[in-house]
Design an enzyme around this catalytic site. Structure first.
Site, short mmCIF file in Angstrom:
data_model
loop_
_atom_site.label_atom_id
_atom_site.label_comp_id
_atom_site.label_asym_id
_atom_site.label_seq_id
_atom_site.Cartn_x
_atom_site.Cartn_y
_atom_site.Cartn_z
N ASP A 90 28.24 36.99 42.47
CA ASP A 90 27.18 37.85 43.02
C ASP A 90 27.33 39.25 42.45
OD1 ASP A 90 29.61 38.27 44.54
OD2 ASP A 90 28.43 39.42 45.98
N GLU A 185 31.06 38.25 47.31
CA GLU A 185 32.21 39.16 47.35
C GLU A 185 31.75 40.57 47.68
OE1 GLU A 185 35.23 42.05 45.87
OE2 GLU A 185 33.13 41.84 45.27
#
Ligand SMILES: [Zn+2]
Length: 416
Positions: A90, A185
């Protein structure tokens, strides 16, 4: 043992892989109660899943939360521990990660880089002097309208390229290697649903640091405090000895905290109290703090100090006017690594083998690795090579990515 030498064929693979990952819009989103937090993250997760299969990893899997795992089988007869490498796919919600148009600056000349002729957006050497460390290298930047996503697609490109290299060079002796890629994350949830048992590594490295050489195994102990203050509202004209102004008491609480222990007055291993929010009126007020310290005893002492201030103020006003709620958020992974310093030594030696000077420093924040370390997978962090994360000034030198790839390859050979 011979130091790894990556030919231009492998450098091209690394660059193209990175550019491919960057083409996916994979921004995560805070406050969403599912994993991945955004549907679009599935696109890159599935792409990586297929890619790991096609380059020949074993037992490649993708679970219902988007966690991708795969293994490089051992090339040794000895029974070596499995080592892991982890990064996240991400990108930060702090800045747009959609329609990224990376620009490649070959043989960088050390001057300002005009990233966008139309807007004049410029990466200036005066603002980012670290550019000077990369003269002559190939720099990958944004066009000034998005972030780059080197955090942490550089890490993924490095791990996957190292894995492909090891699979195509079976004469290199190494134990079993586990690799894992996570969603979310950047919104603090990359480790939460990571299946440590299934991953099966004895320890791992997140490849999610910045500049070349970074090696981190210390982070803050972190907590949060909420102080609620209940006042007494009385008409101000007849308030003598009756009114209790919660807003004023909030200010008094804040003034009772050490003024030289804030984020703006501390660095290195110095901890702090950080007032993140203050709201209130006469009737009610609230203070929100985060508490940070690398040293666990000092961290506990900070929490005790806040309780003490609450108690003192309550006895001063003779009532339970102040209420404090304290909550632990995460802990320093050093506690979990201290008795396994060989994990750090292996990474240090690997860096030296790859011609990189190790730069060990304490993180003034947290990492997924700290959570993983407390979940039973000791997990320090090594550099991925990117600079200026989470915004349009983000860039990554290809040479830094090559070095990170070499370090990963060297680590797998240092496990004896
Ligand atoms: Zn990252």
């Amino acid at each position: 043992m011979m130091s790894t030498n990556l030919t231009t064929l492998w450098e091209d693979k690394l660059l193209n892989r990175f550019l491919k990952y960057v083409s996916f819009h994979s921004t995560s989103e805070a406050g969403v109660d599912k994993t991945p937090s955004t549907e679009r993250q599935w696109d890159i997760a599935k792409y990586i899943f297929n890619e790991l299969q096609s380059i020949g990893l074993e037992n490649v899997s993708i679970d219902e939360n988007g966690y991708v795992m795969g293994y490089i089988p051992s090339t040794c007869s000895e029974d070596l521990p499995t080592v892991g490498f982890i990064s996240h796919y991400d990108t930060s919600p702090d800045f747009s990660g959609e329609n990224i148009k990376p620009q490649i600056w070959k043989n960088y000349n050390g001057k300002d880089l005009i990233l966008n002729e139309r807007t004049g957006f410029t990466l200036k050497v005066s603002e980012f002097p670290e550019l000077k460390n990369h003269i002559g290298e190939t720099i990958i930047t944004t066009d000034g309208t998005t972030l780059l996503g080197a955090d942490d697609k550089a890490g993924i490109a490095e791990i996957v390229t190292a894995a492909e290299y090891l699979i195509q060079h079976p004469k290199i002796k190494h134990g079993r290697v586990a690799i894992g890629f996570t969603p979310d994350e950047e919104v603090g949830k990359g480790a939460d649903l990571f299946d440590v048992k299934k991953f099966g590594a004895k320890w791992a490295y997140t490849v999610d640091g910045g500049e070349v050489g970074e090696l981190e195994f210390e982070n803050f102990n972190a907590g949060a405090a909420v102080i609620s203050i209940t006042g007494k509202s009385v008409h101000p004209g007849s308030a003598k000895r009756k009114m209790i102004n919660a807003g004023l008491l909030a200010v008094e609480f804040s003034n009772s905290m050490p003024s030289n222990e804030t984020p703006a007055t501390t660095e290195g291993y110095e901890g702090f109290y950080h007032l993140t929010k203050i709201t209130g009126n006469v009737e009610k007020a609230q203070l929100e703090y985060i508490i940070r310290d690398h040293d666990f005893k000092k961290y506990e002492a900070r929490k005790a100090f806040m309780k003490e201030v609450t108690k003192k103020l309550n006895s001063k006003y003779g009532e339970e006017i102040f209420k404090i709620e304290l909550e632990d958020q995460y802990f320093n992974m050093r506690e979990k690594i201290e008795d396994k310093m060989f994990i750090i030594d292996i990474a240090k030696t690997a860096m030296e083998m790859a011609g990189v000077k190790p730069n060990i420093k304490a993180i003034r924040g947290g990492t997924d690795g700290s959570k993983l370390s407390y979940m039973g997978l000791p997990c320090p962090n090594i550099f991925a090579g990117g600079v200026n994360f989470h915004g349009p000034y983000e860039f990554v030198p290809l040479e830094s990515m090559i070095k990170a790839t070499k370090v990963i390859i060297e680590i797998t050979q240092n496990i004896y």
